[in-house]
Design a protein around this motif. Structure first.
Motif, PDB file in Angstrom:
ATOM      1  N   GLU A   1     -34.028   5.859   3.655  1.00  0.00           N
ATOM      2  CA  GLU A   1     -35.191   6.676   4.002  1.00  0.00           C
ATOM      3  C   GLU A   1     -34.849   7.553   5.212  1.00  0.00           C
ATOM      4  O   GLU A   1     -34.048   7.148   6.062  1.00  0.00           O
ATOM      5  N   PRO A   2     -35.458   8.743   5.286  1.00  0.00           N
ATOM      6  CA  PRO A   2     -35.128   9.655   6.387  1.00  0.00           C
ATOM      7  C   PRO A   2     -35.301   9.035   7.770  1.00  0.00           C
ATOM      8  O   PRO A   2     -34.543   9.312   8.694  1.00  0.00           O
ATOM      9  N   GLU A   3     -36.301   8.167   7.893  1.00  0.00           N
ATOM     10  CA  GLU A   3     -36.525   7.532   9.205  1.00  0.00           C
ATOM     11  C   GLU A   3     -35.311   6.689   9.625  1.00  0.00           C
ATOM     12  O   GLU A   3     -34.923   6.676  10.787  1.00  0.00           O
ATOM     13  N   LEU A   4     -34.740   5.979   8.646  1.00  0.00           N
ATOM     14  CA  LEU A   4     -33.583   5.133   8.960  1.00  0.00           C
ATOM     15  C   LEU A   4     -32.369   5.993   9.278  1.00  0.00           C
ATOM     16  O   LEU A   4     -31.581   5.680  10.174  1.00  0.00           O
TER      17      LEU A   4
END
Lengths: 226, 161
Positions: free
Chosen positions: A73-76
């Motif tokens: 995911e982009p957050e990770l």
């Protein structure tokens, strides 16, 4: 074009400015090499890699590269890119940073200092450097236990030993002597780690990484030839 | 120039000129063959015992969390990520697991960004065995993500527990 359509859709030769937070870069120069592109505060993509024995390199990039984004995911990926920034600040320009060695047994970077913590083994390769960056945040790119020693990797390992002898390091003789004992270990080839950039789920098993890695390598060789 | 010798100043170990000053250097911060910058270190420093105890990395949990909430409200992920990384790393380095645990216990997930919540989970993963409040924090994060981002909750949390 044929090779293009056969490639998983995440892997393209494209501008580094399209990277969202973090990407895995594969190159043939002509030997295979693995590195990372991370995006800094100013939205400038930066190239981070272990170039050689005690040589962590980082610089801004604008060129096209063959890169893929791991299925996170982009957050990770954003969190991992901040780690790359820390590693760059810790290691780039240092006379002694990360040693080059053959065997990887799950080492990672200390989050506070960026220090590489060898749980086993003596150092990293360009490919295991990338694996270690991800492992620091608990993201395993490959199922390491599935990798077995392969006869064809011994030649490459012997070549590294010869090249290491010329490395500028006052302690290189001692280092070479112990790295020599690692010859014959399982090798995580750059293209196999690069396959994590086209995976649909992590960690990748040996069979999938090997076949995808081979496809990536052939595709890039064709791109370069054309 | 007035010189004060041993006889005049028995407590002073060296003859001293009162109007003496160190010669000026052209490039006071640059040393060595490479002429790279190095800050000038004081020749005399206080003994360690006089410097006092090292400041705890997080002296006030409420203040620390308020700072984090403010950073999250700005909707710029990087400052919040960096703040969590630095705060938790300092606590880990100081082995101050109690403070870290209280931080997780008191963190209000409704005021944290997704980036901040995930960074807290990733940063504390290595010490989860000594952070009993982490499981409760994880459950609060999971509950919020299942409501707000039901499709992505599993992939955001995979491997974080």
């Amino acid at each position: 074009m044929e090779s293009e359509t056969n490639m998983p859709n995440l892997w393209r030769n494209k501008s580094a400015h399209e990277v969202q937070h973090l990407a895995i870069v594969f190159s043939l120069t002509p030997d295979s090499h693995l590195s990372l592109i991370y995006v800094d505060d100013d939205q400038q993509p930066r190239w981070l890699h272990l170039a050689w024995h005690h040589h962590v390199r980082e610089r801004p990039v604008d060129e096209n590269y063959a890169w893929g984004e791991p299925p996170l995911e982009p957050e990770l990926r954003a969190i991992l890119s901040r780690l790359c920034r820390r590693i760059a600040r810790r290691y780039v320009g240092q006379r002694r940073s990360i040693a080059y060695a053959l065997r990887y047994a799950g080492g990672r970077f200390d989050e506070m200092t960026g220090e590489f913590l060898c749980e086993d083994g003596l150092g990293l390769t360009c490919a295991t450097f990338v694996m270690a960056v991800f492992a620091t945040r608990g993201v395993a790119l490959l199922r390491r236990q599935e990798w077995e020693p392969r006869d064809e990797d011994v030649l490459w390992q012997e070549k590294i030993i010869e090249l290491l002898k010329n490395a500028r390091d006052p302690k290189i003789n001692e280092h070479v002597a112990v790295v020599r004992t690692e010859v014959g270990c399982a090798r995580f080839r750059p293209e196999e780690v690069a396959a994590a950039g086209v995976a649909t789920a992590l960690p990748l098993g040996f069979r999938e990484a090997e076949s995808k890695g081979k496809a990536i390598r052939e595709w890039l060789a064709m791109q370069i030839a054309s | 120039m007035m010189l004060i010798g041993h006889d005049d100043l028995p407590l002073g170990p060296h003859p001293v000129s009162l109007d003496w000053s160190p010669p000026a250097k052209s490039y006071p911060g640059r040393r060595g063959l490479k002429q790279t910058y190095r800050p000038i270190q004081p020749e005399v420093s206080l003994p360690v015992s006089l410097r006092g105890s090292p400041r705890p990395p997080v002296s006030d949990i409420s203040e620390c969390l308020d700072t984090l909430y403010e950073l999250c409200e700005r909707h710029q992920p990087n400052p919040a990520i960096d703040f969590v990384l630095e705060t938790v790393d300092e606590l880990m380095l100081a082995r101050d697991y109690d403070t870290c645990d209280r931080l997780l216990q008191r963190a209000d997930v409704s005021r944290l960004s997704t980036h901040a919540m995930l960074t807290l989970l990733m940063e504390t993963f290595r010490a989860k065995g000594v952070l009993p409040a982490r499981e409760g924090f994880y459950q609060r994060v999971e509950a919020r993500l299942r409501v707000e981002q039901p499709r992505r909750a599993d992939s955001l949390l995979a491997g974080r527990r």
